[in-house]
Design an enzyme around this catalytic site. Structure first.
Site, PDB file in Angstrom:
ATOM      1  N   LYS A   1     -17.513 -66.837 -26.302  1.00  9.07           N
ATOM      2  CA  LYS A   1     -18.220 -65.798 -27.057  1.00  9.07           C
ATOM      3  C   LYS A   1     -17.620 -64.428 -26.777  1.00  9.07           C
ATOM      4  O   LYS A   1     -17.366 -63.647 -27.698  1.00  9.07           O
ATOM      5  CB  LYS A   1     -19.704 -65.800 -26.661  1.00  9.07           C
ATOM      6  CG  LYS A   1     -20.460 -64.542 -27.084  1.00  9.07           C
ATOM      7  CD  LYS A   1     -21.912 -64.581 -26.687  1.00  9.07           C
ATOM      8  CE  LYS A   1     -22.221 -64.043 -25.309  1.00  9.07           C
ATOM      9  NZ  LYS A   1     -22.276 -62.579 -25.184  1.00  9.07           N
ATOM     10  N   ASN A   2     -17.393 -64.145 -25.497  1.00  8.43           N
ATOM     11  CA  ASN A   2     -16.940 -62.798 -25.132  1.00  8.43           C
ATOM     12  C   ASN A   2     -15.477 -62.546 -25.476  1.00  8.43           C
ATOM     13  O   ASN A   2     -14.986 -61.427 -25.299  1.00  8.43           O
ATOM     14  CB  ASN A   2     -17.198 -62.529 -23.649  1.00  8.43           C
ATOM     15  CG  ASN A   2     -18.683 -62.347 -23.367  1.00  8.43           C
ATOM     16  OD1 ASN A   2     -19.488 -62.244 -24.295  1.00  8.43           O
ATOM     17  ND2 ASN A   2     -19.039 -62.296 -22.094  1.00  8.43           N
TER      18      ASN A   2
ATOM     19  N   CYS B   1     -28.390 -57.783 -24.307  1.00  5.77           N
ATOM     20  CA  CYS B   1     -29.369 -58.340 -23.371  1.00  5.77           C
ATOM     21  C   CYS B   1     -30.125 -57.242 -22.624  1.00  5.77           C
ATOM     22  O   CYS B   1     -29.589 -56.177 -22.364  1.00  5.77           O
ATOM     23  CB  CYS B   1     -28.649 -59.200 -22.341  1.00  5.77           C
ATOM     24  SG  CYS B   1     -28.541 -60.924 -22.790  1.00  5.77           S
TER      25      CYS B   1
ATOM     26  N   ARG C   1     -26.859 -50.343 -18.949  1.00  6.29           N
ATOM     27  CA  ARG C   1     -25.632 -50.538 -19.709  1.00  6.29           C
ATOM     28  C   ARG C   1     -25.163 -49.285 -20.438  1.00  6.29           C
ATOM     29  O   ARG C   1     -25.182 -49.217 -21.667  1.00  6.29           O
ATOM     30  CB  ARG C   1     -25.792 -51.716 -20.678  1.00  6.29           C
ATOM     31  CG  ARG C   1     -26.174 -52.978 -19.955  1.00  6.29           C
ATOM     32  CD  ARG C   1     -26.139 -54.179 -20.820  1.00  6.29           C
ATOM     33  NE  ARG C   1     -24.804 -54.761 -20.926  1.00  6.29           N
ATOM     34  CZ  ARG C   1     -24.578 -56.022 -21.276  1.00  6.29           C
ATOM     35  NH1 ARG C   1     -25.569 -56.803 -21.566  1.00  6.29           N
ATOM     36  NH2 ARG C   1     -23.366 -56.482 -21.347  1.00  6.29           N
TER      37      ARG C   1
ATOM     38  N   ASP D   1     -22.578 -63.233 -15.194  1.00  5.56           N
ATOM     39  CA  ASP D   1     -23.196 -64.074 -16.217  1.00  5.56           C
ATOM     40  C   ASP D   1     -23.617 -65.442 -15.688  1.00  5.56           C
ATOM     41  O   ASP D   1     -24.387 -66.145 -16.335  1.00  5.56           O
ATOM     42  CB  ASP D   1     -22.230 -64.280 -17.396  1.00  5.56           C
ATOM     43  CG  ASP D   1     -22.145 -63.037 -18.269  1.00  5.56           C
ATOM     44  OD1 ASP D   1     -22.900 -62.092 -18.024  1.00  5.56           O
ATOM     45  OD2 ASP D   1     -21.314 -63.013 -19.187  1.00  5.56           O
TER      46      ASP D   1
ATOM     47  N   ARG E   1     -27.979 -66.976 -28.852  1.00  6.34           N
ATOM     48  CA  ARG E   1     -27.036 -65.862 -28.956  1.00  6.34           C
ATOM     49  C   ARG E   1     -25.681 -66.257 -28.374  1.00  6.34           C
ATOM     50  O   ARG E   1     -24.644 -65.802 -28.858  1.00  6.34           O
ATOM     51  CB  ARG E   1     -27.557 -64.634 -28.192  1.00  6.34           C
ATOM     52  CG  ARG E   1     -28.643 -63.864 -28.921  1.00  6.34           C
ATOM     53  CD  ARG E   1     -28.985 -62.591 -28.172  1.00  6.34           C
ATOM     54  NE  ARG E   1     -27.751 -62.015 -27.668  1.00  6.34           N
ATOM     55  CZ  ARG E   1     -27.623 -61.361 -26.524  1.00  6.34           C
ATOM     56  NH1 ARG E   1     -28.659 -61.168 -25.748  1.00  6.34           N
ATOM     57  NH2 ARG E   1     -26.467 -60.888 -26.141  1.00  6.34           N
TER      58      ARG E   1
HETATM   59  C1  UD1 Z   1     -19.235 -57.701 -20.664  1.00  2.76           C
HETATM   60  C2  UD1 Z   1     -19.726 -59.032 -21.149  1.00  2.76           C
HETATM   61  C3  UD1 Z   1     -20.945 -59.482 -20.351  1.00  2.76           C
HETATM   62  C4  UD1 Z   1     -20.630 -59.451 -18.864  1.00  2.76           C
HETATM   63  C5  UD1 Z   1     -20.061 -58.097 -18.446  1.00  2.76           C
HETATM   64  C6  UD1 Z   1     -19.602 -58.046 -17.011  1.00  2.76           C
HETATM   65  C7  UD1 Z   1     -19.123 -59.023 -23.482  1.00  2.76           C
HETATM   66  C8  UD1 Z   1     -19.554 -58.976 -24.901  1.00  2.76           C
HETATM   67  N1  UD1 Z   1     -20.069 -58.952 -22.544  1.00  2.76           N
HETATM   68  O1  UD1 Z   1     -20.266 -56.760 -20.918  1.00  2.76           O
HETATM   69  O2  UD1 Z   1     -21.287 -60.800 -20.751  1.00  2.76           O
HETATM   70  O3  UD1 Z   1     -21.818 -59.690 -18.136  1.00  2.76           O
HETATM   71  O4  UD1 Z   1     -18.928 -57.765 -19.279  1.00  2.76           O
HETATM   72  O5  UD1 Z   1     -18.634 -59.007 -16.770  1.00  2.76           O
HETATM   73  O6  UD1 Z   1     -17.953 -59.191 -23.194  1.00  2.76           O
HETATM   74  N2  UD1 Z   1     -20.514 -49.351 -17.082  1.00  2.76           N
HETATM   75  C9  UD1 Z   1     -20.645 -47.986 -16.944  1.00  2.76           C
HETATM   76  N3  UD1 Z   1     -20.241 -47.192 -17.976  1.00  2.76           N
HETATM   77  C10 UD1 Z   1     -19.686 -47.697 -19.128  1.00  2.76           C
HETATM   78  C11 UD1 Z   1     -19.565 -49.104 -19.254  1.00  2.76           C
HETATM   79  C12 UD1 Z   1     -19.987 -49.904 -18.201  1.00  2.76           C
HETATM   80  O7  UD1 Z   1     -21.118 -47.494 -15.949  1.00  2.76           O
HETATM   81  O8  UD1 Z   1     -19.340 -46.924 -20.015  1.00  2.76           O
HETATM   82  C13 UD1 Z   1     -20.965 -50.238 -15.966  1.00  2.76           C
HETATM   83  C14 UD1 Z   1     -22.130 -51.121 -16.358  1.00  2.76           C
HETATM   84  O9  UD1 Z   1     -23.363 -50.461 -16.191  1.00  2.76           O
HETATM   85  C15 UD1 Z   1     -21.963 -52.258 -15.390  1.00  2.76           C
HETATM   86  C16 UD1 Z   1     -20.451 -52.368 -15.222  1.00  2.76           C
HETATM   87  O10 UD1 Z   1     -19.917 -51.133 -15.681  1.00  2.76           O
HETATM   88  O11 UD1 Z   1     -22.532 -51.932 -14.142  1.00  2.76           O
HETATM   89  C17 UD1 Z   1     -19.809 -53.502 -15.981  1.00  2.76           C
HETATM   90  O12 UD1 Z   1     -20.144 -53.439 -17.351  1.00  2.76           O
HETATM   91  P1  UD1 Z   1     -19.131 -53.885 -18.469  1.00  2.76           P
HETATM   92  O13 UD1 Z   1     -17.977 -54.584 -17.837  1.00  2.76           O
HETATM   93  O14 UD1 Z   1     -18.856 -52.732 -19.357  1.00  2.76           O
HETATM   94  O15 UD1 Z   1     -19.991 -54.953 -19.290  1.00  2.76           O
HETATM   95  P2  UD1 Z   1     -19.958 -55.202 -20.851  1.00  2.76           P
HETATM   96  O16 UD1 Z   1     -18.596 -54.956 -21.393  1.00  2.76           O
HETATM   97  O17 UD1 Z   1     -21.111 -54.508 -21.462  1.00  2.76           O
END
Ligand code: UD1
Length: 416
Positions: A23-24, A117, A122, A305, A397
């Site tokens: 999915k990701n 989620c 986030r 995850d 999802r």
């Molecule tokens: C993606 C995955 C999700 C997985 C996560 C971590 C997808 C669609 N989803 O989510 O399933 O659980 O990676 O492996 O691929 N952060 C910030 N600022 C930002 C962005 C992120 O502080 O602008 C922090 C978040 O709060 C979190 C960490 O970075 O603590 C990791 O988040 P991130 O890797 O961005 O997760 P997603 O890309 O949302």
């Protein structure tokens, strides 16, 4: 009325299950499909609510998303700017990836702050900071991110404070449209990020060091259509392995990349499971399980995850397990749901302490988020008697017909 799973638990799972494409990996690939006027073909795209949601977003931008059997085609020939409102964006967190795509393709974007989620705050600050350094002017208005790059995106030297998967993907896509060399330091190294790089290279982009934490993108090359086979879903594979060992069964998952699951297979071995890895399959079986300690980390650490499915396994393991969550602060809402089955879990200071080994008994519970829902389903498979899992749409999802895969392994689970 919404659907639920009815489960008659206590049956060890046995057999073989084939894993879908990740999915990701598919969600960013759909977004990337709009970077070109050509057609991007994605082999083996799973039937998931999140994939549908991303397809609807791409279509809102004038893209054509079509399914031909197991292949999903995305054509950006007629793509045009449009506002992506909250109703659409709330369906999947990956909507934020269209920020870079719209900037690259149209020089502007207008996208509601993303949903996804309910597992933590986030933020998207890293996405915005990086795009701003590439020349985008971004403001938030009425809950929407409004971005413009009238002169086009320019290359930059970027550093991510934390290796965010989504920010790395967004900035990598933006960089393909910025003529010159962009460097992303402290980039996420998750296999799904590498898969997106592989797709972009297939579309004509020039990306060095894919899969490492220092990506070098030589942007400005024209992108064209291509055919891409996304990597297998390590989260689906890990969930099926967790279900297998929690029920004390023996299961082989096929069509997987065992290297991507190393942190998971290592933990399963530590629990006392027998694990056999082949080129593209992993077989596990379990009799008695011991408690373990798990700490979620960016790749190649233990994936956040899979901590919820592993928590369900720990409920069945003798002794006290400790699960520490370091990525998303709210990822323990499933703990109260597992307690309904009689699990002994206490959540404190970003960790779950699980006293496992006591038998679980069937109960009603709710899937509050995707992976927490999978954990509740695993608990139901282990519990004596009948359970009901509400909120199945959360599970849909990210898992394609999970109940069918589990039934094929002997589980007694029905969607009603
Ligand atoms: C993606 C995955 C999700 C997985 C996560 C971590 C997808 C669609 N989803 O989510 O399933 O659980 O990676 O492996 O691929 N952060 C910030 N600022 C930002 C962005 C992120 O502080 O602008 C922090 C978040 O709060 C979190 C960490 O970075 O603590 C990791 O988040 P991130 O890797 O961005 O997760 P997603 O890309 O949302």
């Amino acid at each position: 009325m919404s659907e639920m799973f009815v489960v008659r638990g206590g049956v060890p799972l046995h057999g073989t299950a084939e894993v879908c494409a990740a999915k990701n990996a598919v969600l960013p690939a759909i977004a990337a499909g709009l970077l070109t006027e050509g057609t991007v073909r994605l082999r083996g795209a799973p039937h998931l609510l999140d994939v549908e949601a991303m397809g609807a977003l791409a279509e809102k931008l004038g893209g054509k998303v079509a399914r031909e059997g197991e292949e999903l085609t995305v054509s950006g020939a007629k793509a045009a700017p449009a506002r992506l409102g909250y109703e659409l964006c709330a369906r999947t967190r990956a909507s934020v990836l269209l920020l870079s795509v719209c900037l690259a393709r149209f020089g502007k974007a207008d996208i509601a702050m993303p949903g996804g989620c309910a597992i933590g705050s986030r933020p998207v600050d890293l996405h915005l900071k990086g795009l701003a350094r590439m020349g985008a002017q971004i403001r938030t208005e009425h809950g929407c991110l409004c971005a413009e790059a009238p002169q086009g995106l320019r290359p930059a030297s970027l550093y991510l404070d934390v290796p965010s998967v989504g920010a790395t993907e967004n900035l990598m896509m933006a960089a393909t449209a910025a003529p010159g060399t962009t460097v992303i330091a402290n980039a996420a190294t998750e296999p799904e990020v590498e898969d997106l790089a592989r797709l972009l290279v297939g579309m004509g982009a020039d990306i060095e060091n894919a899969g490492t934490d220092r990506l070098v993108i030589h942007g400005g090359r024209p992108l064209h259509g291509t055919t891409h086979a996304p990597i297998p879903d390590r989260m689906e594979a890990g969930t099926l392995l967790a279900a297998a060992v929690a029920t004390r069964g023996s299961v082989r998952v096929t069509g997987v990349e065992p290297a991507h699951l190393l942190p998971v297979t290592a933990k399963l071995r530590e629990c006392g499971c027998s694990v056999m890895e082949c080129a593209d399959s992993i077989a596990v079986s379990a009799k008695e399980l011991r408690a373990v300690e798990i700490r979620t980390m960016p790749y190649p650490g233990f994936p956040t995850d899979l901590q919820a499915p592993m928590a369900a396994v720990c409920c069945t393991a003798d002794g006290v397990s400790l699960i520490e969550e370091t990525i998303f602060e709210n990822r323990f809402s499933y703990a109260d749901e597992l307690k309904r089955f009689g699990a002994n879990i206490r959540v404190k200071d970003g960790s779950a302490i699980i006293r496992g080994g006591a038998p679980l008994s069937g109960a009603g519970a709710r899937a509050l988020d995707l992976r927490g829902g999978a954990a509740a389903l695993i608990a139901a498979l282990c519990a004596s008697g009948t359970s009901r899992i509400l909120g199945v749409e959360q599970i849909d999802r990210g898992y394609e017909r999970l109940e069918r895969k589990l039934s094929a392994l002997g589980a007694r689970v029905w969607r009603v």
